[in-house]
Design an enzyme around this catalytic site. Structure first.
Site, PDB file in Angstrom:
ATOM      1  N   SER A  95       0.850  -1.186   0.000  1.00 43.58           N
ATOM      2  CA  SER A  95       0.000   0.000   0.000  1.00 43.58           C
ATOM      3  C   SER A  95       0.885   1.235   0.000  1.00 43.58           C
ATOM      4  O   SER A  95       1.879   1.291   0.730  1.00 43.58           O
ATOM      5  CB  SER A  95      -0.906  -0.001   1.235  1.00 43.58           C
ATOM      6  N   HIS A 109      -2.634   7.204  -4.602  1.00 46.07           N
ATOM      7  CA  HIS A 109      -2.753   6.053  -3.704  1.00 46.07           C
ATOM      8  C   HIS A 109      -2.802   4.786  -4.546  1.00 46.07           C
ATOM      9  O   HIS A 109      -3.416   4.758  -5.619  1.00 46.07           O
ATOM     10  CB  HIS A 109      -4.038   6.167  -2.875  1.00 46.07           C
ATOM     11  N   ASN A 111      -2.987   0.305  -3.830  1.00 45.98           N
ATOM     12  CA  ASN A 111      -2.976  -0.822  -2.914  1.00 45.98           C
ATOM     13  C   ASN A 111      -3.228  -2.084  -3.717  1.00 45.98           C
ATOM     14  O   ASN A 111      -4.116  -2.119  -4.576  1.00 45.98           O
ATOM     15  CB  ASN A 111      -4.064  -0.644  -1.849  1.00 45.98           C
ATOM     16  N   VAL A 112      -2.422  -3.111  -3.475  1.00 46.31           N
ATOM     17  CA  VAL A 112      -2.683  -4.439  -4.037  1.00 46.31           C
ATOM     18  C   VAL A 112      -2.535  -5.436  -2.886  1.00 46.31           C
ATOM     19  O   VAL A 112      -1.561  -5.376  -2.137  1.00 46.31           O
ATOM     20  CB  VAL A 112      -1.746  -4.786  -5.210  1.00 46.31           C
ATOM     21  N   HIS A 178     -20.343  12.664   3.508  1.00 48.51           N
ATOM     22  CA  HIS A 178     -20.711  13.839   4.299  1.00 48.51           C
ATOM     23  C   HIS A 178     -20.391  15.141   3.580  1.00 48.51           C
ATOM     24  O   HIS A 178     -20.926  16.193   3.919  1.00 48.51           O
ATOM     25  CB  HIS A 178     -20.017  13.801   5.667  1.00 48.51           C
ATOM     26  N   GLY A 261      -5.540  -4.667  15.366  1.00 50.37           N
ATOM     27  CA  GLY A 261      -4.364  -4.469  16.192  1.00 50.37           C
ATOM     28  C   GLY A 261      -3.109  -4.226  15.390  1.00 50.37           C
ATOM     29  O   GLY A 261      -2.011  -4.562  15.826  1.00 50.37           O
ATOM     30  N   GLY A 262      -3.264  -3.642  14.215  1.00 50.73           N
ATOM     31  CA  GLY A 262      -2.120  -3.378  13.348  1.00 50.73           C
ATOM     32  C   GLY A 262      -1.221  -2.289  13.907  1.00 50.73           C
ATOM     33  O   GLY A 262      -1.524  -1.632  14.910  1.00 50.73           O
ATOM     34  N   ARG A 263      -0.113  -2.070  13.233  1.00 52.35           N
ATOM     35  CA  ARG A 263       0.875  -1.090  13.682  1.00 52.35           C
ATOM     36  C   ARG A 263       0.433   0.312  13.259  1.00 52.35           C
ATOM     37  O   ARG A 263       0.369   0.640  12.074  1.00 52.35           O
ATOM     38  CB  ARG A 263       2.234  -1.426  13.065  1.00 52.35           C
TER      39      ARG A 263
END
Length: 304
Positions: A95, A109, A111-112, A178, A261-263
């Site tokens: 990412s 951006h 991401n794969v 929004h 709980g990722g970094r």
């Protein structure tokens, strides 16, 4: 279609190489070296965050690789597949978000990713996801066309229907409800994809990942030395606020990372370094800032 058996090690090798190729290409343009921050996740797995801050061309750039495992699938990942909630899982991906210094150079951006788990009966469940999208501050039609043409060309060998479908998906996903406005000019987005079987689905993912350098770097090189002043920097900082709002409110990857709980440092490295918000600000009519809203922050067929 019967889903052929996945090969996570092949995906992992590809993703690691993709990260390195993209970082090397960006270092050649910026002249500054990315720092490498390897990390481990207590529950399983880890990754490598590659960061460049305060560069000549890139004010902030993060290109991250992660390969993480868990014992219970978080709600954000199981939202579209209720039968897999709470199951052990494995996820890996690259990412990136690049925030150029020059306001005339767009943020990008990509991401794969690959995800695998099982259902309640122990049957393997896997899919690919990802895409790339462009967020300009000052719009150029030729840049938008080049970016979307690159996205189309990456998908064309795998079916004529994929680019229009994934473009529409991107338009709908990267939308600030929004604010009632798109985040940028879009690109392609897909998730839960395994329709071609593992080998062809993986080949499609590789085509998308490999297309990034050709889709974005020519735009960066074209715009990175354009003269600008405080007015353009101020508008860039204001529009970057929309990027922050989307990532923290809507982005499934950010929510998954935080819920699992990722970094935190690696999850939030996509945030721009300088951002502004103003109360009910509107651009003056007839200005390039107004043109971003009227001509670019709209859903349109850039290849028509």
């Amino acid at each position: 279609m019967t889903l052929s058996a996945p090969a996570p090690s092949a995906v992992q090798n590809y993703l690691g190489d993709l990260q390195q190729r993209i970082v090397a290409a960006l270092e050649r343009i910026d002249g500054q070296v990315f720092i490498s921050d390897r990390w481990d996740r207590p529950e399983g797995g880890g990754g490598m965050s590659r960061i460049l801050e305060d560069g000549r061309v890139l004010e902030r750039a993060g290109v991250g690789f992660s390969h993480v495992k868990g014992s219970s699938l978080p709600p954000s990942a199981a939202a579209n597949r209720p039968g897999i909630g709470g199951q052990p899982w494995e996820a890996m991906g690259v990412s990136l978000v690049l925030h150029p210094r020059n306001p005339y150079a767009p943020t990008v951006h990509m991401n794969v990713r690959f995800f695998s788990t099982s259902d309640a009966d122990g049957k393997p469940v896997w899919w690919f996801g990802g895409g790339l999208d462009l967020t300009p501050y000052y719009g150029f039609v030729e840049d938008a066309q080049h970016f979307h043409r690159s996205c189309r060309d990456a998908l064309e060998p795998f079916g004529d229907d994929l680019y229009p479908r994934f473009k529409k998906w991107c338009d709908e996903y990267f939308y600030l409800k929004h604010r009632q406005e798109p985040r940028g000019i879009g690109g392609i987005f897909f998730d839960d994809f395994n329709a071609l079987g593992f080998e062809r689905s993986f080949a499609m993912l590789q085509s998308v990942g490999d297309s990034f350098i050709g889709a974005y770097l020519p735009l960066l090189e074209k715009r990175m030395d354009t003269p600008y002043g405080e007015r353009e920097r101020d508008f860039q900082a204001y529009r970057r606020g929309r990027y922050v709002e989307f990532n923290l409110v809507f982005d499934r990857g950010t929510l998954f990372g935080l819920q699992s709980g990722g970094r935190t440092e690696s999850i939030l490295m996509s945030m721009p370094p300088v951002v502004k918000w103003r109360y009910n600000w509107q651009p003056d009519a007839g200005t390039p800032e107004a043109a971003l809203y009227s001509d670019f922050l709209v859903h349109r067929d850039w290849l028509a």
